[in-house]
Design a protein around this motif. Structure first.
Motif, PDB file in Angstrom:
ATOM      1  N   LEU A   1       8.504  25.984  23.026  1.00  0.00           N
ATOM      2  CA  LEU A   1       8.672  26.072  24.472  1.00  0.00           C
ATOM      3  C   LEU A   1       7.914  24.940  25.147  1.00  0.00           C
ATOM      4  O   LEU A   1       6.752  24.703  24.832  1.00  0.00           O
ATOM      5  CB  LEU A   1       8.119  27.401  24.994  1.00  0.00           C
ATOM      6  N   ILE A   2       8.570  24.278  26.068  1.00  0.00           N
ATOM      7  CA  ILE A   2       7.924  23.269  26.901  1.00  0.00           C
ATOM      8  C   ILE A   2       8.353  23.572  28.328  1.00  0.00           C
ATOM      9  O   ILE A   2       9.548  23.548  28.635  1.00  0.00           O
ATOM     10  CB  ILE A   2       8.353  21.849  26.496  1.00  0.00           C
TER      11      ILE A   2
ATOM     12  N   HIS B   1      11.125  23.544  34.992  1.00  0.00           N
ATOM     13  CA  HIS B   1      11.766  22.660  34.018  1.00  0.00           C
ATOM     14  C   HIS B   1      11.396  23.193  32.642  1.00  0.00           C
ATOM     15  O   HIS B   1      10.217  23.491  32.395  1.00  0.00           O
ATOM     16  CB  HIS B   1      11.271  21.221  34.154  1.00  0.00           C
ATOM     17  N   ALA B   2      12.357  23.313  31.758  1.00  0.00           N
ATOM     18  CA  ALA B   2      12.055  23.869  30.439  1.00  0.00           C
ATOM     19  C   ALA B   2      12.891  23.192  29.362  1.00  0.00           C
ATOM     20  O   ALA B   2      14.040  22.787  29.604  1.00  0.00           O
ATOM     21  CB  ALA B   2      12.309  25.378  30.429  1.00  0.00           C
TER      22      ALA B   2
ATOM     23  N   GLU C   1      16.116  30.258  35.898  1.00  0.00           N
ATOM     24  CA  GLU C   1      16.495  30.172  34.490  1.00  0.00           C
ATOM     25  C   GLU C   1      15.287  29.865  33.599  1.00  0.00           C
ATOM     26  O   GLU C   1      15.245  30.277  32.445  1.00  0.00           O
ATOM     27  CB  GLU C   1      17.584  29.122  34.275  1.00  0.00           C
ATOM     28  N   SER C   2      14.296  29.162  34.127  1.00  0.00           N
ATOM     29  CA  SER C   2      13.090  28.848  33.361  1.00  0.00           C
ATOM     30  C   SER C   2      12.123  30.023  33.271  1.00  0.00           C
ATOM     31  O   SER C   2      11.295  30.075  32.364  1.00  0.00           O
ATOM     32  CB  SER C   2      12.358  27.659  33.999  1.00  0.00           C
ATOM     33  N   SER C   3      12.239  30.942  34.193  1.00  0.00           N
ATOM     34  CA  SER C   3      11.291  32.052  34.309  1.00  0.00           C
ATOM     35  C   SER C   3      11.092  32.866  33.026  1.00  0.00           C
ATOM     36  O   SER C   3       9.944  33.147  32.656  1.00  0.00           O
ATOM     37  CB  SER C   3      11.721  32.962  35.456  1.00  0.00           C
ATOM     38  N   PRO C   4      12.130  33.260  32.299  1.00  0.00           N
ATOM     39  CA  PRO C   4      11.877  34.036  31.071  1.00  0.00           C
ATOM     40  C   PRO C   4      11.097  33.245  30.016  1.00  0.00           C
ATOM     41  O   PRO C   4      10.302  33.815  29.264  1.00  0.00           O
ATOM     42  CB  PRO C   4      13.267  34.382  30.544  1.00  0.00           C
TER      43      PRO C   4
ATOM     44  N   PHE D   1       5.908  32.159  27.259  1.00  0.00           N
ATOM     45  CA  PHE D   1       4.712  31.352  27.014  1.00  0.00           C
ATOM     46  C   PHE D   1       3.463  32.110  27.455  1.00  0.00           C
ATOM     47  O   PHE D   1       2.455  32.138  26.740  1.00  0.00           O
ATOM     48  CB  PHE D   1       4.781  30.002  27.730  1.00  0.00           C
ATOM     49  N   GLU D   2       3.495  32.692  28.642  1.00  0.00           N
ATOM     50  CA  GLU D   2       2.327  33.432  29.150  1.00  0.00           C
ATOM     51  C   GLU D   2       1.955  34.576  28.213  1.00  0.00           C
ATOM     52  O   GLU D   2       0.764  34.824  27.976  1.00  0.00           O
ATOM     53  CB  GLU D   2       2.585  33.960  30.561  1.00  0.00           C
TER      54      GLU D   2
END
Length: 158
Positions: A104-105, A111-112, A132-135, A140-141
């Motif tokens: 994951l970046i 931006h992912a 769309e990047s939220s999940p 990552f969190e």
């Protein structure tokens, strides 16, 4: 920009460049060992240095399965850790998460770049889409909150 799927290492690296180019405040990376990202290349080092210099609140968090490659192959990244220790944090994830296979970046929470398997280049690029990047940011969190061993850029003395 619509989501893009890439399937070669060249496309993956170009997508990583896109995420870095769009990132202004925060960068989160989960990877096995950073080997495929080339963070120690002069151009990427400069991008990271400029990112950190642009805003005192900027942060970079990196969660790794192993820090061995970082110790051996990333002197520039270690230099960033030494000079920007307040903003750059690296930790080795706990053994309970070693079975995770993705990369994951996430830049600025919108931006992912998601590589579906650490051994293959197939990846999904998301630019300027917070929803769309939220999940992926949440994933990552969750990984980051599991803790692990903090990486220190200098050997600990006796």
């Amino acid at each position: 920009m619509p989501t893009q799927i890439h399937s070669t290492w060249g496309e993956f690296r170009a997508s990583f460049e896109q995420v870095l180019a769009h990132t202004r405040h925060s960068l989160c990376i989960f990877d096995a060992d950073l080997e495929q990202l080339g963070l120690d290349q002069a151009i990427r080092f400069e991008q990271l240095r400029q990112l950190l210099a642009s805003d005192p609140a900027t942060s970079i968090r990196i969660a790794l399965k192993t820090t061995e490659h970082l110790h051996r192959q990333h002197p520039r990244l270690i230099q960033l850790l030494q000079t920007h220790g307040h903003a750059v944090h690296v930790q080795q994830i706990p053994d309970s998460l070693l079975q995770l296979r993705d990369t994951l970046i996430i830049g600025d929470q919108e931006h992912a770049l998601v590589r579906f398997d650490q051994d293959h280049p197939r990846a999904k690029l998301i630019i300027a889409d917070k929803k769309e990047s939220s999940p992926y940011l949440q994933r990552f969190e969750d990984i980051w909150q599991e803790g692990g061993t903090p990486f220190t850029p200098t050997p600990l003395g006796l």
